[in-house]
Design a protein around this motif. Sequence first.
Motif, PDB file in Angstrom:
ATOM      1  N   GLN A 173       0.823  -1.180  -0.050  1.00  0.00           N
ATOM      2  CA  GLN A 173       0.037  -0.144  -0.005  1.00  0.00           C
ATOM      3  C   GLN A 173       0.765   1.312   0.033  1.00  0.00           C
ATOM      4  O   GLN A 173       0.433   2.320  -0.377  1.00  0.00           O
ATOM      5  CB  GLN A 173      -1.029  -0.087   1.150  1.00  0.00           C
ATOM      6  CG  GLN A 173      -1.923  -1.247   1.160  1.00  0.00           C
ATOM      7  CD  GLN A 173      -2.804  -0.883  -0.076  1.00  0.00           C
ATOM      8  OE1 GLN A 173      -3.196   0.080  -0.509  1.00  0.00           O
ATOM      9  NE2 GLN A 173      -3.036  -2.142  -0.811  1.00  0.00           N
ATOM     10  N   GLY A 226     -14.620  10.496  -6.872  1.00  0.00           N
ATOM     11  CA  GLY A 226     -15.057   9.624  -7.919  1.00  0.00           C
ATOM     12  C   GLY A 226     -16.741   9.601  -8.226  1.00  0.00           C
ATOM     13  O   GLY A 226     -17.124  10.417  -7.458  1.00  0.00           O
ATOM     14  N   LYS A 250      -5.001   7.162   5.844  1.00  0.00           N
ATOM     15  CA  LYS A 250      -5.859   7.787   5.220  1.00  0.00           C
ATOM     16  C   LYS A 250      -6.892   8.764   5.857  1.00  0.00           C
ATOM     17  O   LYS A 250      -7.325   9.954   5.717  1.00  0.00           O
ATOM     18  CB  LYS A 250      -6.541   7.073   4.093  1.00  0.00           C
ATOM     19  CG  LYS A 250      -7.282   7.916   2.876  1.00  0.00           C
ATOM     20  CD  LYS A 250      -7.973   7.109   1.958  1.00  0.00           C
ATOM     21  CE  LYS A 250      -7.274   6.818   0.515  1.00  0.00           C
ATOM     22  NZ  LYS A 250      -8.177   5.988  -0.536  1.00  0.00           N
ATOM     23  N   TRP A 259     -11.179  -2.295   1.732  1.00  0.00           N
ATOM     24  CA  TRP A 259     -11.292  -1.664   0.372  1.00  0.00           C
ATOM     25  C   TRP A 259     -12.140  -0.619   0.421  1.00  0.00           C
ATOM     26  O   TRP A 259     -11.952   0.257  -0.636  1.00  0.00           O
ATOM     27  CB  TRP A 259     -11.813  -2.981  -0.363  1.00  0.00           C
ATOM     28  CG  TRP A 259     -10.709  -4.022  -1.034  1.00  0.00           C
ATOM     29  CD1 TRP A 259     -10.540  -5.202  -0.147  1.00  0.00           C
ATOM     30  CD2 TRP A 259      -9.760  -4.113  -2.128  1.00  0.00           C
ATOM     31  NE1 TRP A 259      -9.696  -5.644  -0.914  1.00  0.00           N
ATOM     32  CE2 TRP A 259      -9.070  -4.964  -2.076  1.00  0.00           C
ATOM     33  CE3 TRP A 259      -9.816  -2.917  -3.163  1.00  0.00           C
ATOM     34  CZ2 TRP A 259      -8.269  -5.362  -2.869  1.00  0.00           C
ATOM     35  CZ3 TRP A 259      -8.864  -3.186  -4.273  1.00  0.00           C
ATOM     36  CH2 TRP A 259      -8.082  -4.544  -3.955  1.00  0.00           C
ATOM     37  N   ARG A 285     -16.707   5.458 -11.578  1.00  0.00           N
ATOM     38  CA  ARG A 285     -17.053   4.422 -10.705  1.00  0.00           C
ATOM     39  C   ARG A 285     -18.431   3.894 -10.949  1.00  0.00           C
ATOM     40  O   ARG A 285     -19.379   4.410 -11.460  1.00  0.00           O
ATOM     41  CB  ARG A 285     -17.132   4.991  -9.225  1.00  0.00           C
ATOM     42  CG  ARG A 285     -17.333   4.036  -8.118  1.00  0.00           C
ATOM     43  CD  ARG A 285     -17.017   4.246  -6.738  1.00  0.00           C
ATOM     44  NE  ARG A 285     -15.697   4.565  -6.630  1.00  0.00           N
ATOM     45  CZ  ARG A 285     -15.129   5.954  -6.017  1.00  0.00           C
ATOM     46  NH1 ARG A 285     -15.971   6.946  -5.903  1.00  0.00           N
ATOM     47  NH2 ARG A 285     -13.747   5.929  -5.794  1.00  0.00           N
ATOM     48  N   ALA A 299       1.325   2.383  -3.307  1.00  0.00           N
ATOM     49  CA  ALA A 299       0.212   2.668  -4.285  1.00  0.00           C
ATOM     50  C   ALA A 299      -0.344   4.147  -4.461  1.00  0.00           C
ATOM     51  O   ALA A 299       0.382   4.829  -3.812  1.00  0.00           O
ATOM     52  CB  ALA A 299      -1.162   1.935  -3.682  1.00  0.00           C
ATOM     53  N   ASP A 300      -1.213   4.298  -5.306  1.00  0.00           N
ATOM     54  CA  ASP A 300      -1.504   5.483  -5.553  1.00  0.00           C
ATOM     55  C   ASP A 300      -2.334   6.009  -4.178  1.00  0.00           C
ATOM     56  O   ASP A 300      -3.121   5.360  -3.933  1.00  0.00           O
ATOM     57  CB  ASP A 300      -2.601   5.815  -6.799  1.00  0.00           C
ATOM     58  CG  ASP A 300      -3.350   6.982  -6.732  1.00  0.00           C
ATOM     59  OD1 ASP A 300      -3.264   7.851  -6.111  1.00  0.00           O
ATOM     60  OD2 ASP A 300      -4.126   7.107  -7.776  1.00  0.00           O
ATOM     61  N   ASP A 349     -17.799  -1.989  -8.716  1.00  0.00           N
ATOM     62  CA  ASP A 349     -16.573  -1.494  -8.117  1.00  0.00           C
ATOM     63  C   ASP A 349     -16.545  -1.612  -6.484  1.00  0.00           C
ATOM     64  O   ASP A 349     -15.718  -1.260  -5.710  1.00  0.00           O
ATOM     65  CB  ASP A 349     -16.137  -0.179  -8.490  1.00  0.00           C
ATOM     66  CG  ASP A 349     -15.814   0.236  -9.896  1.00  0.00           C
ATOM     67  OD1 ASP A 349     -15.224  -0.798 -10.613  1.00  0.00           O
ATOM     68  OD2 ASP A 349     -15.986   1.055 -10.273  1.00  0.00           O
ATOM     69  N   ARG A 395     -10.853   3.211  -0.445  1.00  0.00           N
ATOM     70  CA  ARG A 395     -10.562   3.710  -1.876  1.00  0.00           C
ATOM     71  C   ARG A 395     -11.519   4.904  -2.173  1.00  0.00           C
ATOM     72  O   ARG A 395     -11.356   5.559  -3.089  1.00  0.00           O
ATOM     73  CB  ARG A 395     -10.866   2.652  -2.793  1.00  0.00           C
ATOM     74  CG  ARG A 395      -9.745   1.586  -2.905  1.00  0.00           C
ATOM     75  CD  ARG A 395      -9.879   0.499  -3.876  1.00  0.00           C
ATOM     76  NE  ARG A 395     -11.278   0.241  -3.801  1.00  0.00           N
ATOM     77  CZ  ARG A 395     -11.701  -0.513  -4.980  1.00  0.00           C
ATOM     78  NH1 ARG A 395     -11.064  -0.485  -6.233  1.00  0.00           N
ATOM     79  NH2 ARG A 395     -12.940  -1.117  -5.008  1.00  0.00           N
ATOM     80  N   ASN A 423      -4.784   7.884  -3.460  1.00  0.00           N
ATOM     81  CA  ASN A 423      -6.177   7.869  -3.660  1.00  0.00           C
ATOM     82  C   ASN A 423      -6.748   6.634  -3.592  1.00  0.00           C
ATOM     83  O   ASN A 423      -8.016   6.333  -3.248  1.00  0.00           O
ATOM     84  CB  ASN A 423      -6.675   8.724  -4.724  1.00  0.00           C
ATOM     85  CG  ASN A 423      -6.928  10.231  -4.373  1.00  0.00           C
ATOM     86  OD1 ASN A 423      -7.309  10.622  -3.297  1.00  0.00           O
ATOM     87  ND2 ASN A 423      -6.159  11.223  -5.421  1.00  0.00           N
ATOM     88  N   GLU A 424      -6.112   5.457  -3.948  1.00  0.00           N
ATOM     89  CA  GLU A 424      -6.413   4.294  -4.160  1.00  0.00           C
ATOM     90  C   GLU A 424      -5.875   3.540  -2.960  1.00  0.00           C
ATOM     91  O   GLU A 424      -6.319   2.155  -2.631  1.00  0.00           O
ATOM     92  CB  GLU A 424      -6.018   3.482  -5.350  1.00  0.00           C
ATOM     93  CG  GLU A 424      -6.452   4.178  -6.400  1.00  0.00           C
ATOM     94  CD  GLU A 424      -8.016   3.850  -6.815  1.00  0.00           C
ATOM     95  OE1 GLU A 424      -8.700   2.858  -6.418  1.00  0.00           O
ATOM     96  OE2 GLU A 424      -8.797   5.013  -7.047  1.00  0.00           O
TER      97      GLU A 424
END
Lengths: 189, 525
Positions: A77, B81, A90, B53, B42, A80-81, B46, B56, A83-84
């Motif tokens: 991680q 998004g 975060k 997850w 999006r 990683a970007d 997704d 994100r 934002n992702e």
Amino acid sequence: MKLTRRSLVDRALKGSLLCLTFKLGAVSILLTPEEARAQKVPLQVLDDAQARRLEILADAILPGSADLGVAQFVDHQLNADPNEALLIAKYFQVPLPYRNFYAGGIAVAEGMAKNSFEKSIDELSAEESQGLIKEMAAPGAVVDGFPVFLFYMCLRSDAVDVVYGTPDGFKKLNVPYMQHILPPEGWNG
Amino acid sequence: MARVLESVDAVVVGTGATGSLFAAVLAEAGKDVLVLERGGERKLSDLYSSQTWARRLKWASPHVVEDGPDSIWFNFNAGHGYGGAAIHHYAVWPRFHEDDFTEKSQYGRGLDWPFEYGELRPYYDLVQKDVGMSGDAEKEIWRPPGDPYPMPPVLVSNHGNVIARGFAALDMHTSPLPMAILTQPYNGRPPCIWDGWCDAGCPTGALANPLVVYLPRARKAGARLQPDAHVTRVLMDKSGKRATGVEYFTPSGEAVVQPADTVVLCAFTIENVRILLNSADTNHPDGLSNRSGKLGQYLMSHPAIAISGLFEDDMQNYLGATGGQLLCQDPFGKRSDPGGAFGSRQWEIGLALKPNDLLGIAMTRPEIFGSELHEFMKRGARHMGSMVGVCEDEALPRNRIELASEKDQFGYPLARIIYETSAEGRKLWQTAAAEGVKIYKAAGAQEAWHGPQGGQHIMGGTIMGVDPSSSVLNSAGQSHEVENLFVGGPGVFPTGSAANSTFTAKAVALKSAKFMVENWGAIAG
């Protein structure tokens, strides 16, 4: 193997929803952090000493998290970007790049270990590791200007993510995972 | 040199809760609508069922500099998004109460809205029908006048029932939580299966996020969506009286000009202010729509408190919706606080729990580690109860959004936030902390505790008002200075209530969008 929704769902049905794309040489493969650790997939950001110390700290916070690949999860991680990124850092609005925060946290913890026990984290006994974590977990703790309590909170969350944040983790707690019904075609908004 | 595109009737900035609604209403009125989204495209497919997850969906870019004593939890509250923050919102939709709109004139505190509840009521009713809200209007005894909900209330499991015992023991009333979640099939969408994955984004269509209600309507009516469009400024004509469109940047750094007859900013509270401040020019040296000097001021949050506890009962806490099952607004009266603090409070009861993440079981007791953490997780997974108290934050001009000295990759200043929870909000939070633990004890909790102060929702900064010298927008969400510029979202609220903000933001946006349609000739020129 490309990370697709279908492959994710397939892996989820097998018990882990924390499959990530790791690079093994020129090949990208879909692995859980646990599998990446077992297969010794090279780390992208952390060096060996940082990964080893992160594992020791995380395992002292939540035993078993090292074997389940907490270092591989964090390392993946950090590359990683943002934002992702899947790190709880975060939510805590940790300044980017996160790699600096983790490198700083591990270095400060190493300093705390030497200060308190005159040893590297690598050499701490189980009891001493617990003592170090207790110091880090003091609410609001700041050491050498570094928010070590915040680092503890992030690392604790990372450990919980790999141990209990997956279908396998839910099974350990004897609660149903209840992943969503797959949306029928035509539900793509 | 910027690339200049073909002009459109309306450019909407943001695809979230209000941007999607503006787009749908304007497109259905026959307008040529383009919706610009800073984040990526999006789809429902997704949205993975995982708290890990789910992250994100939240914001991470260096975008906001928080300098005040308290955080407004920007990254947790915002989204990027398609769908914006509304893609991960919990769909708890109580209405604001009548006196939320008249605090200044009725109590001498805060501000007045430029209209009263009665004027907004029809738009609440229309929106709840659009999305298929669930609830029980009769049992929700505090609810202001409104149409009954179109479908029955959400599931109440042991989790809700056990905690409700405590409220009953203290002679406090509970009702089903009003939610924008389907309990029956509705308009081709399926009902909820109570799996508690709302925070990760609901892919089934049961929760009324923008991907399943207003964006499909907007697209069906011909609106186009453009992802990865980072809007930096509203562009103005030489007279300084009319907007001519917006400037945006692509991820590769290309500047693009999108001309438009009307501009609607729905980029969430902070970003709307940032765009307006960055749009300063010779006619508007302090930023667009800032002749009053109030642009960015009256920033508000909802001081929130999580109450956790362990019960002997099997709580079934994994069932339900992330936002909860039951509501209590007994402490909603502005003068009901026993400590004398001004403002409203409410309880959201029985939030579905997951093991990990910010609101998960593990995070409720951060001091526990080692083998004890495993034991705590096992016990919590079966026996933990969860509820959240939401408090009103008084609207104060000192809480504000400015431009920071730091700049983004396109050379525009980031937003700087100076925020400190109002004294009234802090007192209400303290009352809630004690009351919440007392309720749990009355419900039979073996242990009960509360978490630290958190922040839900981000409001204010582009407030509506009657007087152009003390507000940014008029009662239609229209700039006092630029007649073809509108703003949507909770940033337009002059006061914040203790009710969750999304339903009211949508009702106000619908009111604004209908005003635009009905007055199009005068607005669009």
